[in-house]
Design a protein around this motif. Structure first.
Motif, PDB file in Angstrom:
ATOM      1  N   ASP A 302       0.832  -1.202   0.000  1.00 29.96           N
ATOM      2  CA  ASP A 302       0.000   0.000   0.000  1.00 29.96           C
ATOM      3  C   ASP A 302       0.869   1.256   0.000  1.00 29.96           C
ATOM      4  OD1 ASP A 302      -2.254  -1.563   0.017  1.00 29.96           O
ATOM      5  OD2 ASP A 302      -2.575  -1.431   2.180  1.00 29.96           O
ATOM      6  N   VAL A 303       1.946   1.239   0.797  1.00 26.75           N
ATOM      7  CA  VAL A 303       2.844   2.393   0.871  1.00 26.75           C
ATOM      8  C   VAL A 303       3.522   2.626  -0.463  1.00 26.75           C
ATOM      9  CG1 VAL A 303       4.967   3.276   1.924  1.00 26.75           C
ATOM     10  CG2 VAL A 303       3.229   2.212   3.352  1.00 26.75           C
ATOM     11  N   ARG A 304       3.958   1.559  -1.128  1.00 31.30           N
ATOM     12  CA  ARG A 304       4.616   1.712  -2.425  1.00 31.30           C
ATOM     13  C   ARG A 304       3.655   2.259  -3.479  1.00 31.30           C
ATOM     14  NH1 ARG A 304       7.591  -2.823  -0.430  1.00 31.30           N
ATOM     15  NH2 ARG A 304       9.850  -2.537  -0.675  1.00 31.30           N
ATOM     16  N   ALA A 305       2.393   1.835  -3.417  1.00 31.38           N
ATOM     17  CA  ALA A 305       1.418   2.338  -4.376  1.00 31.38           C
ATOM     18  C   ALA A 305       1.212   3.844  -4.209  1.00 31.38           C
ATOM     19  CB  ALA A 305       0.084   1.602  -4.195  1.00 31.38           C
ATOM     20  N   VAL A 306       1.160   4.304  -2.968  1.00 30.23           N
ATOM     21  CA  VAL A 306       1.014   5.740  -2.701  1.00 30.23           C
ATOM     22  C   VAL A 306       2.268   6.481  -3.165  1.00 30.23           C
ATOM     23  CG1 VAL A 306       0.759   7.487  -0.894  1.00 30.23           C
ATOM     24  CG2 VAL A 306      -0.559   5.368  -0.767  1.00 30.23           C
ATOM     25  N   GLN A 307       3.435   5.890  -2.907  1.00 30.58           N
ATOM     26  CA  GLN A 307       4.695   6.503  -3.348  1.00 30.58           C
ATOM     27  C   GLN A 307       4.699   6.716  -4.856  1.00 30.58           C
ATOM     28  OE1 GLN A 307       8.529   4.911  -2.088  1.00 30.58           O
ATOM     29  NE2 GLN A 307       7.531   3.988  -0.322  1.00 30.58           N
ATOM     30  N   PHE A 308       4.316   5.684  -5.595  1.00 32.54           N
ATOM     31  CA  PHE A 308       4.382   5.775  -7.054  1.00 32.54           C
ATOM     32  C   PHE A 308       3.511   6.906  -7.575  1.00 32.54           C
ATOM     33  CE2 PHE A 308       2.778   4.832 -11.285  1.00 32.54           C
ATOM     34  CZ  PHE A 308       3.971   4.702 -11.984  1.00 32.54           C
ATOM     35  N   ALA A 309       2.286   6.992  -7.090  1.00 33.57           N
ATOM     36  CA  ALA A 309       1.378   8.036  -7.555  1.00 33.57           C
ATOM     37  C   ALA A 309       1.950   9.422  -7.268  1.00 33.57           C
ATOM     38  CB  ALA A 309       0.016   7.868  -6.887  1.00 33.57           C
ATOM     39  N   SER A 310       2.510   9.599  -6.066  1.00 32.59           N
ATOM     40  CA  SER A 310       3.056  10.897  -5.685  1.00 32.59           C
ATOM     41  C   SER A 310       4.312  11.242  -6.487  1.00 32.59           C
ATOM     42  CB  SER A 310       3.374  10.902  -4.185  1.00 32.59           C
ATOM     43  OG  SER A 310       3.826  12.159  -3.762  1.00 32.59           O
ATOM     44  N   LEU A 311       5.211  10.267  -6.651  1.00 32.14           N
ATOM     45  CA  LEU A 311       6.446  10.496  -7.402  1.00 32.14           C
ATOM     46  C   LEU A 311       6.158  10.794  -8.870  1.00 32.14           C
ATOM     47  CD1 LEU A 311       8.652   7.662  -5.871  1.00 32.14           C
ATOM     48  CD2 LEU A 311       9.111  10.106  -5.697  1.00 32.14           C
ATOM     49  N   PHE A 312       5.220  10.062  -9.439  1.00 34.20           N
ATOM     50  CA  PHE A 312       4.928  10.260 -10.864  1.00 34.20           C
ATOM     51  C   PHE A 312       4.266  11.613 -11.100  1.00 34.20           C
ATOM     52  CE2 PHE A 312       2.789   9.306 -14.962  1.00 34.20           C
ATOM     53  CZ  PHE A 312       3.921   8.951 -15.666  1.00 34.20           C
ATOM     54  N   ASP A 313       3.432  12.054 -10.163  1.00 31.51           N
ATOM     55  CA  ASP A 313       2.833  13.388 -10.287  1.00 31.51           C
ATOM     56  C   ASP A 313       3.916  14.468 -10.241  1.00 31.51           C
ATOM     57  OD1 ASP A 313       0.251  12.519 -10.553  1.00 31.51           O
ATOM     58  OD2 ASP A 313      -0.258  12.714  -8.428  1.00 31.51           O
ATOM     59  N   ALA A 314       4.901  14.298  -9.333  1.00 36.34           N
ATOM     60  CA  ALA A 314       5.998  15.264  -9.238  1.00 36.34           C
ATOM     61  C   ALA A 314       6.834  15.261 -10.510  1.00 36.34           C
ATOM     62  CB  ALA A 314       6.873  14.950  -8.031  1.00 36.34           C
ATOM     63  N   PHE A 315       7.045  14.076 -11.097  1.00 37.15           N
ATOM     64  CA  PHE A 315       7.801  13.982 -12.355  1.00 37.15           C
ATOM     65  C   PHE A 315       7.062  14.687 -13.484  1.00 37.15           C
ATOM     66  CE2 PHE A 315       8.031  11.597 -16.393  1.00 37.15           C
ATOM     67  CZ  PHE A 315       9.309  11.980 -16.781  1.00 37.15           C
ATOM     68  N   LYS A 316       5.755  14.505 -13.568  1.00 37.21           N
ATOM     69  CA  LYS A 316       4.980  15.116 -14.655  1.00 37.21           C
ATOM     70  C   LYS A 316       5.046  16.636 -14.607  1.00 37.21           C
ATOM     71  CE  LYS A 316       1.124  12.930 -13.869  1.00 37.21           C
ATOM     72  NZ  LYS A 316      -0.294  12.499 -14.014  1.00 37.21           N
ATOM     73  N   ASN A 317       5.245  17.190 -13.409  1.00 37.84           N
ATOM     74  CA  ASN A 317       5.338  18.645 -13.283  1.00 37.84           C
ATOM     75  C   ASN A 317       6.702  19.183 -13.723  1.00 37.84           C
ATOM     76  OD1 ASN A 317       2.735  18.880 -12.246  1.00 37.84           O
ATOM     77  ND2 ASN A 317       3.423  18.506 -10.145  1.00 37.84           N
ATOM     78  N   ASN A 318       7.736  18.298 -13.702  1.00 34.99           N
ATOM     79  CA  ASN A 318       9.094  18.712 -14.102  1.00 34.99           C
ATOM     80  C   ASN A 318       9.751  17.583 -14.894  1.00 34.99           C
ATOM     81  OD1 ASN A 318       9.597  21.315 -12.258  1.00 34.99           O
ATOM     82  ND2 ASN A 318       8.561  19.755 -11.024  1.00 34.99           N
TER      83      ASN A 318
END
Length: 429
Positions: A302-318
């Protein structure tokens, strides 16, 4: 003063320091702080090794190839941009950025110490130390695994003992020693921080035959069985994925390097390939997928799934230049190290972006290309095994943060020094 510099330049001192750094990583998973300094001994060994390497580089600069200087400047610019400039504009914590970028410093250190593995006697000692330790370490994993299956009531006692010796804490405060029935069905997890380095044993077990036998088995086959048994005992999905990747990929690598002449651009593509390919693992970040194939572990997944969504959103912004080292996404895994994430490949992409990733691969390809010897096929087995090892390392790091610590630093340095050693030995054959 000249005598002091001469002593510092003595290659034996550098090998001794590198051996101490290696032993520290192998024996003390989380690292131990030196009471007088308040920092870990491995940081001291790494800094000493780096400083002496820089002194040697400066002293021998006139004998260096122009390519070495150009690559070093490229690495310095990369570190300046993604460790200083971009972090200063995004999050402002340069101390976090410096700590976070340690593995990338391995590339820069290699660039100023390409001659390190040239003195083959010293490097052979490093290799012997690694092989001996990895075999003993593998046996320890297997013995502990079998012992706890027979005497499960000893789990708490053994955990406390090994945590006291090898870790920075004990019980709930322990970070890198786990002896637990992690799947809830009696299958134990025998895991040390340095268990990750068992993957190096796969490389040693497939390179040139020793022609030594233990009964009817060749010694390298015995080592391979020990390493695979130990990786099974760790009950760690990322390490087993690394082992499967190495075993499945090595025969193809062997055939590829036998029949393909390498160029700078092919090396560049080969370096980028495992990073791009690791995103095939994205569907397994979904806990439902892991549950379906019987590998689910509810809390961690569950923690890894939340990490991925957050990291990918940050990547899409930069997406081009990232947020720089030391940065974090909206989700923070640990407050004391907000830049640390288990999904380290996605985290790396978020921090350096596509431009940074391509730049790093371009510099690394240039480094490896300087050792390429056109038409020399004597080292095909070692080169194929090293590439399979690199590929398995990247795949293993997709789920774990080793790429952003001293384990990742050592892993990269080992691959680079071993490659340079193998190339030079092949030229001398």
């Amino acid at each position: 003063m000249s005598e002091m510099i001469s002593v510092l330049l003595d290659k034996k001192i550098r090998y001794a320091i590198f051996l101490l750094f290696t032993l520290d990583l192998l024996l003390l998973g989380a690292g131990k702080n030196l009471p007088a300094l308040g920092i870990s001994s491995r940081k001291v060994f790494f800094v000493l090794f780096a400083m002496i390497s820089i002194v040697v580089f400066v002293a021998e600069y006139s004998n260096r190839r122009l390519t070495d200087a150009a690559l070093f400047c490229g690495a310095a610019i990369f570190l300046l941009v993604w460790v200083v400039l971009i972090p200063a504009l995004t999050h402002g914590n340069i101390a976090y950025a410096v700590t976070d970028s340690t593995p990338l410093a391995a590339l820069a250190i290699f660039l100023v110490s390409t001659e390190f593995a040239r003195y083959t006697i010293g490097w052979i000692w490093v290799r012997r130390l690694m092989i001996t330790f990895l075999c003993a370490f593998a046996i320890l994993h297997i013995v502990l695994y079998v012992f706890l299956l027979v005497y499960p009531q000893m789990q708490s006692v053994l955990s406390d003992l090994f945590q006291y010796v090898f870790d920075v804490g004990s019980g709930d405060d322990a970070r890198f020693v786990f002896f637990t029935p992690s799947l809830g069905n009696g299958i134990y997890r025998i895991y040390f921080g340095s268990s990750f380095l068992l993957l190096l044993g796969l490389y040693f077990s497939v390179i040139r035959s020793t022609k030594m036998r233990l009964g009817w088995l060749r010694l390298e086959y015995v080592m391979a069985l020990l390493i695979l048994g130990a990786l099974w005992a760790t009950n760690t999905r990322s390490l087993m994925l690394g082992a499967v990747t190495f075993i499945g990929l090595y025969p193809f690598c062997l055939a590829f390097f036998k029949h393909t002449e390498q160029s700078y651009w092919s090396i560049f593509l080969l370096l980028a390939l495992p990073i791009v390919s690791s995103f095939l693992l994205v569907p397994t970040v979904d806990p439902t997928t892991l549950q379906l194939i019987g590998l689910g572990r509810s809390v961690n997944d569950d923690v890894r799934a939340v990490q991925f969504a957050s990291l990918f959103d940050a990547f899409k912004n930069n997406p081009l230049f990232g947020l720089g080292f030391g940065s974090n996404a909206a989700f923070i895994r640990a407050q004391d190290t907000p830049y640390a994430y288990e999904l380290s490949i996605v985290g790396l992409l978020m921090k350096i972006g596509t431009v940074g990733l391509l730049t790093a691969c371009a510099i690394w390809a240039g480094v490896l290309d300087t050792f390429r010897s056109p038409g020399n096929k004597r080292a095909v087995r070692e080169v194929a095994a090293l590439y399979a090892l690199y590929f398995s390392f990247v795949f293993s790091c997709f789920y774990n943060p080793y790429i952003f610590g001293f384990f990742g630093t050592f892993f990269l340095l080992f691959v680079l020094y071993e490659f340079s050693y193998v190339m030079r030995e092949a030229e001398n054959d």
